[in-house]
Design a protein around this motif. Structure first.
Motif, mmCIF file in Angstrom:
data_model
loop_
_atom_site.group_PDB
_atom_site.id
_atom_site.type_symbol
_atom_site.label_atom_id
_atom_site.label_comp_id
_atom_site.label_asym_id
_atom_site.label_seq_id
_atom_site.Cartn_x
_atom_site.Cartn_y
_atom_site.Cartn_z
ATOM 1 N N ASP B 255 15.632 -21.233 0.629
ATOM 2 C CA ASP B 255 14.590 -21.645 1.679
ATOM 3 C C ASP B 255 16.065 -21.663 2.835
ATOM 4 O OD1 ASP B 255 12.098 -20.837 2.841
ATOM 5 O OD2 ASP B 255 11.764 -23.211 2.744
ATOM 6 N N GLY B 256 17.034 -20.717 3.489
ATOM 7 C CA GLY B 256 17.871 -20.752 4.320
ATOM 8 C C GLY B 256 19.152 -21.168 3.783
ATOM 9 N N ALA B 257 19.648 -22.396 4.704
ATOM 10 C CA ALA B 257 20.228 -22.885 4.288
ATOM 11 C C ALA B 257 19.930 -24.525 3.744
ATOM 12 C CB ALA B 257 21.430 -23.409 5.929
ATOM 13 N N VAL B 258 20.589 -25.094 2.301
ATOM 14 C CA VAL B 258 20.549 -26.198 1.834
ATOM 15 C C VAL B 258 21.285 -26.402 1.579
ATOM 16 C CG1 VAL B 258 18.845 -24.630 0.496
ATOM 17 C CG2 VAL B 258 20.854 -24.951 -0.638
#
Ligand code: GDP
Ligand code: MG
Lengths: 166, 576
Positions: B255-258
């Motif tokens: 989900d986008g950056a993790v």
């Protein structure tokens, strides 16, 4: 803090104003030359959400065609949002755009979609009837914009961001 | 969903209804055909098991080997990505192992080729290899290849979104998302336009010293922006990191950056750099002692020879520098003797100064090349100021020029025109602070000759001294006689010129002896001189004992057992 980032693709017939809308919306990281050479240009912008979060929209502008070929379908991979663009002065562009949506839905799993009817500054020449727009609104968020004056541009992307973060 | 259905109807209307009807009919037909075979899938596993009984297995293998091979071939051709994804965790390490073996063979060969190189650099690297236990070839590679990692992006393969990133602290920030999006797009573009359905994608791109490497994995890619010449090892390290990262990535699309535990470490730029510089797969090398001892001896000998030469050279340089610093009219900014056998002197030189080249050449080893990088300047070195004064004033014979402590003194007799010109010009001479023209007389002045003679008498007295064998026992009476004659002549001249003349007697002593004793001795010698002169006709009222503390400027030069006379004059009170 993990940042929310979403890939968004601009979809619409040639000449409807996709590139103009993106230019209005973002600071350009790359020159528009990429569009003609690579067929795609990527820009990004943070959009504030009503609840004080922000989402980063990574906007892919695809060199316009009325049908998605294998090449363009590749570009759609991993997108979670679609910005459909039609030209209010050309009824045909609306149909083409909706067709693109149908094709895109074959590769994308339930994308967030906002339909933009562009060139609001030429509204006196519009072929798209208000009744059609009203009918479309029952299915999709529809925003009337002008890339030329900037009217509605922020609102359209904000709406897409809101749907993406929901 | 219902909404989209309505949208489609809005667009396609009748055509769509027809299409649905046709689709329905097709489905019906298919259902009929299916019905007959409905039982087969359920029976198939049992049938296959039974077919393997007895020699059935061989027959089955015979029958299936060709179609399975073709199926695999087709799958590889048409669904290559799926197969690659499935094999990725196996293929990666296997390929890497093969490459590491190949590299090791290569570096062994390289090693042998370099074994005999005895250049200073080679020796230095060999020493480093010996010290660290890293194979020599790798030390060479490490020292010849230098690179830096600017950015590292971990990019989700499908969306092109950045999952994680690391950037070197000092490089300008980038819009990582836009860039990795473009990279993904360009990768797709390259694959689509040249590769057809071939696997793989953009692996590297170069612009000048900037280098982009993309290392691909099934779900995420690593894009690395580098500068310089990275070792081939780096790609393997990156590949390895990417495999580690795949093990960390959650199954669901990111989900986008993790933030993943361990991800930062896997991406750390310094660690990557370090890992790329060392080969983790190489076993520590067994060092062979004998060649090493020989090499160490050779190095030791060379080092000693080099050190001795260096020391000698440094001494020569030091001497040269000392001479230069003392050279009048020269200001040294720097002496560059870093290359043995060549000296470059940078500094300032007064145009009137003599060139120090010959003097320096004598101080340096015979074949030394000597170069000067001079810029002009005006020196205030006393010798140079005096030389300059002589050049500018062109004193006629009979005039003496002396310069000390910023005071330019001209003495003697010269034509009035020259005296006037000198009086005007002398003050402008660079380096001259005070002008002393008291003893300079115009030839046209009737008393000039007498003035000059009085000056000469003062000078002559300054040169005279009575030396003592011990205490106040004079070694030779002649100087005393000369002093008396000069003093009397001075009194005559002074009377003619209207000066008031006095003499002071000074005593000196040589080094041995206590302070108090020596002081008393100096006073006694001065008194002795005054008394002797008075006894020989010099008016006693004109003689006085001078300061017993010999003045600092003179003491070292006349540091012996002696006494001398000084003349002091002033315009007499009646002002003739
Ligand atoms: N009047 C008017 N012209 C527009 C507007 N948006 C785009 N255009 C013009 O339409 C043409 C095509 O625009 P472009 O952004 O390249 O369309 P794209 O092919 O969809 O990317 C250009 O000449 C634009 O100047 C708008 O809102 N109003
Ligand atoms: Mg465009």
């Amino acid at each position: 803090m993990t940042e929310l980032a979403r890939k968004v693709c601009m979809l619409g017939d040639f000449g409807v104003g996709k590139t103009s809308l993106v230019s209005r919306f973002v600071r350009n990281t790359f020159s528009d030359k990429y569009l003609t050479t690579v067929g795609v240009k990527v820009d990004s912008k943070h959009v504030a959400l009503p609840d004080a979060r922000t989402v980063k929209l990574v906007v892919w502008d695809i060199a316009g065609k009325s049908a998605l070929d294998a090449l363009n379908l590749n570009y759609l991979r991993g997108a979670t949002g679609l910005m459909l663009v039609a030209d209010g002065t050309r009824e045909a562009s609306l149909r083409a755009t909706l067709n693109l949506l149908m094709q895109a839905r074959d590769v994308l799993d339930d994308p967030a979609v906002v339909l933009v009817v562009n060139k609001l500054d030429l509204v006196e020449r519009w072929q798209v009837a208000p009744a059609t727009i009203a009918e479309l609104r029952r299915t999709l968020p529809v925003v009337e914009t002008s890339a030329q004056s900037g009217d509605g541009v922020e609102a359209a992307f904000a709406e897409l961001a809101r749907k993406l973060a929901a | 969903m219902g909404d989209y259905q309505r949208l489609k109807e809005l667009l396609l209307g009748d055509e769509r209804a027809e299409l649905d009807r046709q689709r329905e009919r097709l489905a019906e037909l298919a259902r009929d055909v299916e019905h007959d075979r409905a039982g087969l899938p359920r029976e198939l596993p049992r049938l296959l098991r039974e077919a393997q009984r007895g020699d059935g297995r061989d027959k089955l293998v015979d029958a299936l080997s060709a179609p399975v091979a073709s199926a695999l071939g087709t799958a590889v051709r048409e669904q290559r990505q799926t197969i690659v994804d499935a094999l990725f965790p196996i293929i990666g390490p296997a390929i890497r192992k093969a490459i590491v073996e190949a590299l090791r063979d290569f570096s062994d060969g390289f090693n042998r080729a370099l074994e005999s190189s005895l250049t200073p650099r080679g020796l230095k690297w060999r020493f480093e290899a010996w010290r660290t236990g890293v194979p020599y070839a790798q030390v060479v590679l490490k020292n010849t290849l230098s690179f830096r990692l600017d950015h590292l992006f971990l990019i989700e393969r499908d969306s092109g979104l950045v999952i994680a990133r690391e950037s070197a602290p000092e490089v300008a920030d980038l819009d990582a998302d836009a860039i990795s999006g473009m990279l993904t797009a360009i990768g797709d573009f390259v694959r689509d336009s040249v590769g057809g359905d071939a696997p793989g994608s953009l692996a590297s791109a170069t612009v000048g010293e900037h280098l982009l490497w993309v290392v691909e994995g099934p779900r995420a890619n690593l894009a690395v922006f580098l500068r310089g010449v990275p070792p081939a090892q780096l790609r393997l390290v990156l590949q390895e990191r990417l495999e580690q990262i795949h093990a960390l990535l959650p199954e669901a699309p990111a989900d986008g950056a993790v933030t993943l535990p361990g991800l930062r470490e896997a991406l750390d730029l310094d660690r990557l750099r370090h890992a790329a510089a060392l080969d983790p797969h190489a076993p520590p090398k067994k060092t062979r002692p004998w060649p090493l001892v020989l090499v160490a001896l050779a190095i030791g000998g060379a080092l000693a020879w080099w050190l001795v030469n260096d020391w000698l050279w440094a001494r020569h340089l030091h001497d040269a520098e000392k001479a230069l610093r003392a050279w009048p009219g020269v200001h040294v900014d720097g002496i560059d003797g870093s290359r043995r056998g060549a000296v470059v002197v940078r500094g300032l030189i007064d145009p009137l100064a003599e060139s120090p080249r010959a003097a320096l050449a004598q101080l340096l080893p015979p074949d030394t090349s000597l170069a000067f990088e001079w810029r002009g300047y005006v020196s205030t070195d006393p010798a140079l100021v005096a030389r300059r004064a002589r050049q500018l004033l062109a004193p006629p014979e009979g005039v003496r020029v002396a310069f000390a402590d910023g005071r330019l003194a001209l003495r003697g007799v010269a034509p009035a025109a020259w005296v006037a010109a000198a009086r005007e010009r002398a003050a402008w001479i660079p380096g001259v602070a005070v002008l002393d023209l008291d003893a300079l007389h115009a030839a046209e002045d009737p008393s000039a000759a007498q003035e000059a003679e009085l000056d000469a008498v003062g000078e002559a007295l300054r040169e005279l001294k009575v030396e003592f064998v011990r205490e106040t026992e004079a070694a030779d009476p002649a100087p005393l006689e000369a002093m008396r004659a000069q003093a009397l002549r001075a009194l005559e001249l002074a009377a003619m010129l209207g000066y008031d003349v006095r003499f002071t007697c000074h005593g000196y002593n040589d080094a041995p002896g206590g302070d108090v004793l020596n002081r008393a001795l100096r006073e006694r010698r001065a008194e002795w001189l005054c008394a002797e002169l008075a006894r020989r006709g010099v008016p006693a009222d004109r003689l006085s004992r001078g300061d017993s503390v010999a003045d600092a400027a003179e003491a070292p030069t006349i540091a012996l057992r002696a006494a001398s006379l000084r003349l002091e004059r002033a315009r007499s009170a009646d002002g003739k």
